[in-house]
Design an enzyme around this catalytic site. Structure first.
Site, PDB file in Angstrom:
ATOM      1  N   LYS A  79      15.404  86.720 -28.995  1.00 15.27           N
ATOM      2  CA  LYS A  79      15.172  85.224 -29.721  1.00 15.27           C
ATOM      3  C   LYS A  79      16.336  84.694 -30.134  1.00 15.27           C
ATOM      4  CE  LYS A  79      12.204  83.905 -33.765  1.00 15.27           C
ATOM      5  NZ  LYS A  79      11.231  84.811 -34.757  1.00 15.27           N
ATOM      6  N   SER A 159       6.716  82.649 -35.143  1.00 19.27           N
ATOM      7  CA  SER A 159       7.571  81.711 -34.667  1.00 19.27           C
ATOM      8  C   SER A 159       8.118  82.606 -33.263  1.00 19.27           C
ATOM      9  CB  SER A 159       8.731  81.752 -35.732  1.00 19.27           C
ATOM     10  OG  SER A 159       9.493  82.690 -36.041  1.00 19.27           O
ATOM     11  N   SER A 183       5.598  86.765 -37.997  1.00 20.44           N
ATOM     12  CA  SER A 183       6.010  86.184 -36.676  1.00 20.44           C
ATOM     13  C   SER A 183       6.377  87.031 -35.634  1.00 20.44           C
ATOM     14  CB  SER A 183       7.547  85.182 -37.098  1.00 20.44           C
ATOM     15  OG  SER A 183       6.981  84.095 -37.866  1.00 20.44           O
TER      16      SER A 183
END
Length: 493
Positions: A79, A159, A183
């Site tokens: 990420k 997210s 998330s």
């Protein structure tokens, strides 16, 4: 030969170790798949050379008769909230466009030390603020799932939407995520994969771009529970550079996995039956209860009376911390600088932040600054922190009568991109089931449980006591084995 990109972390690790295939073959297969999936917009940066270098190191170690590292031969997605030395790290924001860290985050370094390779940096909601991956400055991530006879692009959750899409689409066997209010868990539920948020402090936050420091926690996203356990073991550990890091040994979660829940009690919180919950979510929840009872667990009803206040408390605390954390992006030291001709310092601050931050980030900074301002601090922020304490106390009392809790992960299946963007409050409601565990710092996991009427994944959430990742993983494994979830999106990209 088996398509190597259909294998998960455990299968790749064991296959490389046993000589069934070479790590380079694995890296090359995933690199090729990543290169052919630009339509999903899951990767912001591709690093095929990093994946190949780690693979070659694994193959060389095996040829030399050395003991292989725990993740030798396993390529993963990272990420883009984790700083990676020499590789652009932006948090999906224009304000950090072009920033290349001279250092490595602790979580990513732990994974490289374990032998993992990096396929690339994954897209996300800007600064991890969002529930649909529509706030990235570099375009929406698109879920690999589609409704039948419908080409409307679906949200992969947020997210960590780039992470969930990459794993669900078979672009990576596993990926890192971060979870501030859900998330990891909500995008895992939307895309039919597993993901766990460990106890706050299990994984170091050093080198992870901050959103809300008292809530942010890294965790793995993978195809099944075992793969999450393997990856979490590599990610976790004490870090002297992080004052909130827990000075505890990392358990061998994989070795202790067991789907036998005899003697365990599973709590079902009555407050999670919210108004307007779709019948499919209610039915899946009941199915999950039946599965855990079949695994040997006793089911008990528990009460978390302050649950209804969790979401409003979260959306005061998280923006307040974001307002403080994001003050460092001012155009002075790194990242974007917008300096209008003849402008002074304050003008540069304003112009840089106006150009660099997206609408959702600005919204949360404004909310956070407001609730921290004189005259409102006690009315909002202090009250929200008191509510947070009450929520943590609710969990403590509930766990006096049970070992883990079972709830839905999200109030719906994936929705179409753009469907909820106009109404921030509707978007925030996606976190209604995940936020309470975040406020209490508890470990929680989403496991795919079934499909809705449109053939889209639905997830079940397990919440555990602090530091009881093993209990969460074991209950997740029991659900996984009984759900038998094998659905995968049909490639359209």
């Amino acid at each position: 030969m088996t398509d190597l990109t259909t294998l998960g972390i455990a299968a790749i690790r064991d296959g490389v170790r046993d000589g069934q295939f070479k790590a380079r073959e694995v890296a090359e297969a995933f690199n090729a798949k990543v290169a052919g999936a630009d339509a999903l917009n899951a990767f912001l940066v591709k690093t095929p050379e990093h994946a190949l270098a780690a693979a070659d190191a694994a193959d060389a170690a095996r040829a030399a008769g050395e003991t292989l590292k725990p993740l030798a031969g396993v390529p993963i997605g990272m990420k883009d909230l984790f700083a990676t030395k020499g590789v652009a790290t932006t948090a999906a924001s224009k304000i950090l466009e072009g920033f290349v860290p001279p250092y490595e985050s602790t979580v990513s370094q732990n994974l490289w030390n374990a032998g993992a390779g990096m396929l690339g940096k994954l897209n996300l909601d800007q600064f991890a603020m969002g529930s649909s991956n529509e706030t990235s400055a570099f375009g929406n991530v698109i879920s690999p799932w589609r409704r039948p006879n419908d080409t409307a692009p679906l949200a992969p959750g947020g997210s960590s939407g780039g992470s969930s899409t990459a794993v669900a689409a078979g672009l990576a066997p596993g990926a890192t995520g971060t979870d501030t209010g859900g998330s990891i868990r909500q995008p895992a539920a939307f895309t039919g994969i597993s993901g766990i948020k460990p106890t706050y402090g299990r994984c170091s936050r050093w080198g992870t771009i901050a959103f809300a420091s008292s809530l942010d926690q890294a965790g793995p996203m993978a195809r099944d529970v075992r793969d999450c356990a393997i990856m979490l073991e590599a990610m976790a550990g004490f870090d002297v550079k992080d004052a909130t890091s827990l000075k505890l040994d990392v358990p061998n979660w994989e070795a202790a996995l067991s789907a036998d829940l005899k003697g365990k009690k599973v709590g079902v919180p009555k407050e999670y039956r919210v108004d307007g919950m779709p019948a499919e979510i209610e039915a899946l929840w009941q199915q999950g209860i039946d599965w855990l009872r079949d695994a040997g667990a006793e089911i008990v009803e528990v009460s978390l009376p302050h649950t209804k206040y969790a979401l409003p408390a979260y959306y005061i605390i998280a923006p307040a911390e974001a307002s403080s954390n994001l003050a460092r992006y001012d155009g002075v030291r790194y990242g974007l600088r917008d300096l209008p001709e003849g402008a002074g310092l304050q003008d540069m601050y304003a112009a840089t932040r106006a150009a660099g931050f997206g609408d959702e980030v600005k919204r949360r900074i404004l909310i956070g600054t407001y609730v921290l301002s004189a005259g409102f601090y006690d009315a909002y922020y202090t009250q929200a922190q008191k509510v947070r304490t009450l929520i943590a106390r609710d969990f403590e009392r509930a766990f006096e009568s049970c070992d883990v809790l079972l709830t839905p992960t999200a109030p719906s299946a994936a929705f179409a991109l753009g469907e909820k963007q106009a109404d921030p409050l509707a978007m925030y409601l996606n976190d209604v089931f995940t936020v309470p565990a975040s406020l209490a710092g508890l470990p929680a996991m989403s496991v795919p449980g079934g499909l809705d009427k449109d053939g889209l994944p639905l997830g079940l959430q397990i919440i555990g006591k602090a530091l009881d990742e093993q209990g969460v993983l074991n209950a997740g494994l029991a659900l996984e084995q009984r759900a038998g979830f094998t659905a995968r999106p049909q490639a359209w990209w």
